[in-house]
Scaffold this motif. Structure first.
Motif: not given
Lengths: 279, 278
Positions: A113-117, B200, B243
């Protein structure tokens, strides 16, 4: 390459020994691996006005930058140590569960999952009225500042890097021959001695690649520091970003980058194993 | 023994809960009719409606997907070429040297990749924007594809290729009818990996994107710096679900591939668990 005579004897296979695939690949590598690194070194030798100088290097060794470098290493060390402390037992217990592949999938899924989220979520969680403070209040400690502290920075970083520690350690534990543990027990070793003398030494390679996968990014991340730690903590990565995109002093930024590359090389040598994809 | 088993499960559950709590917290408040990530006031779809009504955001989403698809397709082609190139080298030291070179971009911190590419593009005179972002995404994905494809090539018996040649196959036939079908699963894994890395990525894009071009990660970063906005929560929830679907889909497909393949492949199953390294 095989000797020419042998190639000629086989006639038809001669074109095979000419590795045409190498040309585009090597070109690509030269352009995007060699050239960028050389350009970083080249740029570090110029000041803001574009004049040739070693001043950037001299500047790097002043107390301001030395202190920043030291604290950056200290935070990276803390993050790596805590990741190992939480990740190793998790990986160990993972190998004992019945559905270990499913558990593994569940534990590493968040890393997709996107790091920023994930970082953004902590802005809410650690906020003045967030869930963390609500818990602190119910157990009687009371509200306090969590965001923009060292604690929140280390916590969020460990949270993000945990899967990268669990996976290599888990793989190393899986490769461990279980009869060695049985042998150790049969010879009268206590569980702790077995762990200390047998299990841990034999999974050291996994630990090393885990530490490498955590330490290098921990030195260089800048978005977590910006979002979670405010401007309190400046890591090498934050400083590079600052110089390149804010103050436009590319020379100084490149100089810090040179030292980051050197640090990275040293860490890779120290952690021994040739790095594969961080799995 | 029984007691320690329970305690161990408890620890794993704890790690599990801590890992997922922030994401669920984020998703929960995306339905909050209030303005903040605390004090749930009432259920609303408002933030989701706002996300879908925000044309600028939808264009950014489209940018992100286009970059991801193009960069992973191109890097898969380059990566397969690279893997074959490394595999065809006769001497092991040469192979290892090239492989270490290949790994430089995988272990390099994003800031280094971003900063050095920024210098490179400026020097080459490439305008910062779509092209620079696309090229950098291809650049950091190629080594990953190589790593995913190479083990499959190593698995392939060289006699297979000799047999094809003896039967009169041209070099192109050998490549397209023997080699590529054999390493198909590796190519697929590489493509998927490249896709997730691209979706990502934040740091590299942040360096090489100009004023006019933005991807989702960069947009979320600049919005998050201004504080909490539940529109980001809604967007995050959607990305999270996307995702999840992607990973489950990949998992299902690779499981099917494994079931069809021989038992010998079990050994490197873990290779397929490469992770985004951000």
């Amino acid at each position: 390459m095989r000797p020419a005579a042998e190639a000629q004897a086989q006639g038809r296979t001669l074109p095979r020994s000419r590795n045409i695939y190498l040309v585009p690949y090597l070109l690509w590598m030269v352009l995007f691996v060699f050239a960028p690194i050389l350009l970083i070194v080249y740029d570090s030798l110029f000041d803001v006005e574009g004049a040739f100088t070693f001043a950037n290097y001299a500047h790097f060794f002043t107390p301001v930058y030395m202190k920043m470098t030291f604290s950056s290493f200290w935070y990276a060390f803390l993050i790596t140590a805590f990741s190992l402390l939480v990740g190793y037992p998790a990986a160990y217990l993972l190998t004992k569960t019945k559905h270990k592949q499913l558990w593994l999938l569940l534990l590493i899924l968040p890393s997709w999952i996107n790091l920023l989220l994930k970082t953004y979520a902590f802005i809410g969680l650690f906020g003045t009225y967030g869930a963390a403070n609500a818990i602190l209040e119910t157990i009687g400690i009371g509200r306090r500042q969590i965001l923009f502290t060292d604690f929140s920075f280390v916590f969020v970083s460990v949270y993000i890097f945990i899967p990268f520690m669990i996976l290599p350690v888990f793989n190393a534990l899986e490769e461990l021959n279980p009869s060695l543990i049985d042998a150790s027990r049969d010879l009268g070793a206590s569980p702790w001695t077995t762990f200390r003398r047998v299990i841990f030494p034999l999974t050291l390679n996994g630990v090393k690649s885990g530490c490498q996968a955590v330490f290098i990014p921990a030195l260089s991340l800048f978005m977590i520091t910006r979002l979670i730690a405010g401007s309190r903590i400046i890591t090498l990565g934050t400083a590079i970003e600052q110089h390149f995109l804010v103050t436009q002093d590319w020379g100084m930024g490149a100089t810090i980058a040179v030292f980051l590359i050197i640090a990275m090389a040293i860490i890779m040598v120290l952690t021994g194993t040739r790095s594969r994809l961080r799995r | 023994m029984r007691r320690s088993f329970k305690a161990s499960n408890l620890y794993l559950w704890l790690v599990f809960v801590v890992l997922y709590a922030p994401i669920l917290y984020l998703a929960y408040y995306s339905f909050n009719s209030g303005e903040t990530m605390h004090g749930f006031e009432g259920f609303t779809w408002q933030w989701y409606r706002e996300v879908f009504a925000d044309t600028r955001l939808l264009i950014i989403l489209l940018n992100t997907i286009v970059i991801a698809l193009f960069s992973s397709a191109i890097s898969t082609i380059l990566g397969v070429i690279g893997a074959i190139a490394i595999h065809k080298l006769r001497k092991l030291p040469n192979q290892n040297a090239l492989l270490s070179l290949n790994n430089v971009l995988i272990v390099s911190p994003d800031v280094i990749i971003g900063a050095s590419f920024l210098i490179l593009f400026t020097m080459l005179g490439i305008k910062l924007g779509f092209a620079s972002v696309l090229i950098s995404h291809i650049a950091f994905s190629v080594p990953i594809v190589v790593i995913m494809v190479l083990p499959k090539l190593k698995e392939m018996s060289p006699t297979l290729l000799d047999a094809a040649r003896d039967l009169g196959a041209t070099e192109w036939d050998v490549l397209s009818k023997v080699m590529l079908p054999f390493i198909k699963s590796g190519i697929f894994a590489g493509f998927f990996m490249a896709l997730t890395y691209s979706l990502d990525d934040f740091a590299v894009t942040f360096f090489v994107t100009g004023n006019g071009f933005t991807t989702l990660s960069v947009e979320i970063y600049s919005r998050a710096r201004q504080g909490v906005s539940l529109q980001i929560n809604a967007l995050s929830t959607l990305i999270f679900l996307f995702t999840l679907a992607l990973v489950v889909g990949y998992y299902a497909i690779s499981r099917r591939g494994q079931a069809a393949g021989s038992g010998a492949r079990r050994k490197d199953r873990n290779v397929d668990w490469g992770l985004p390294n951000k």
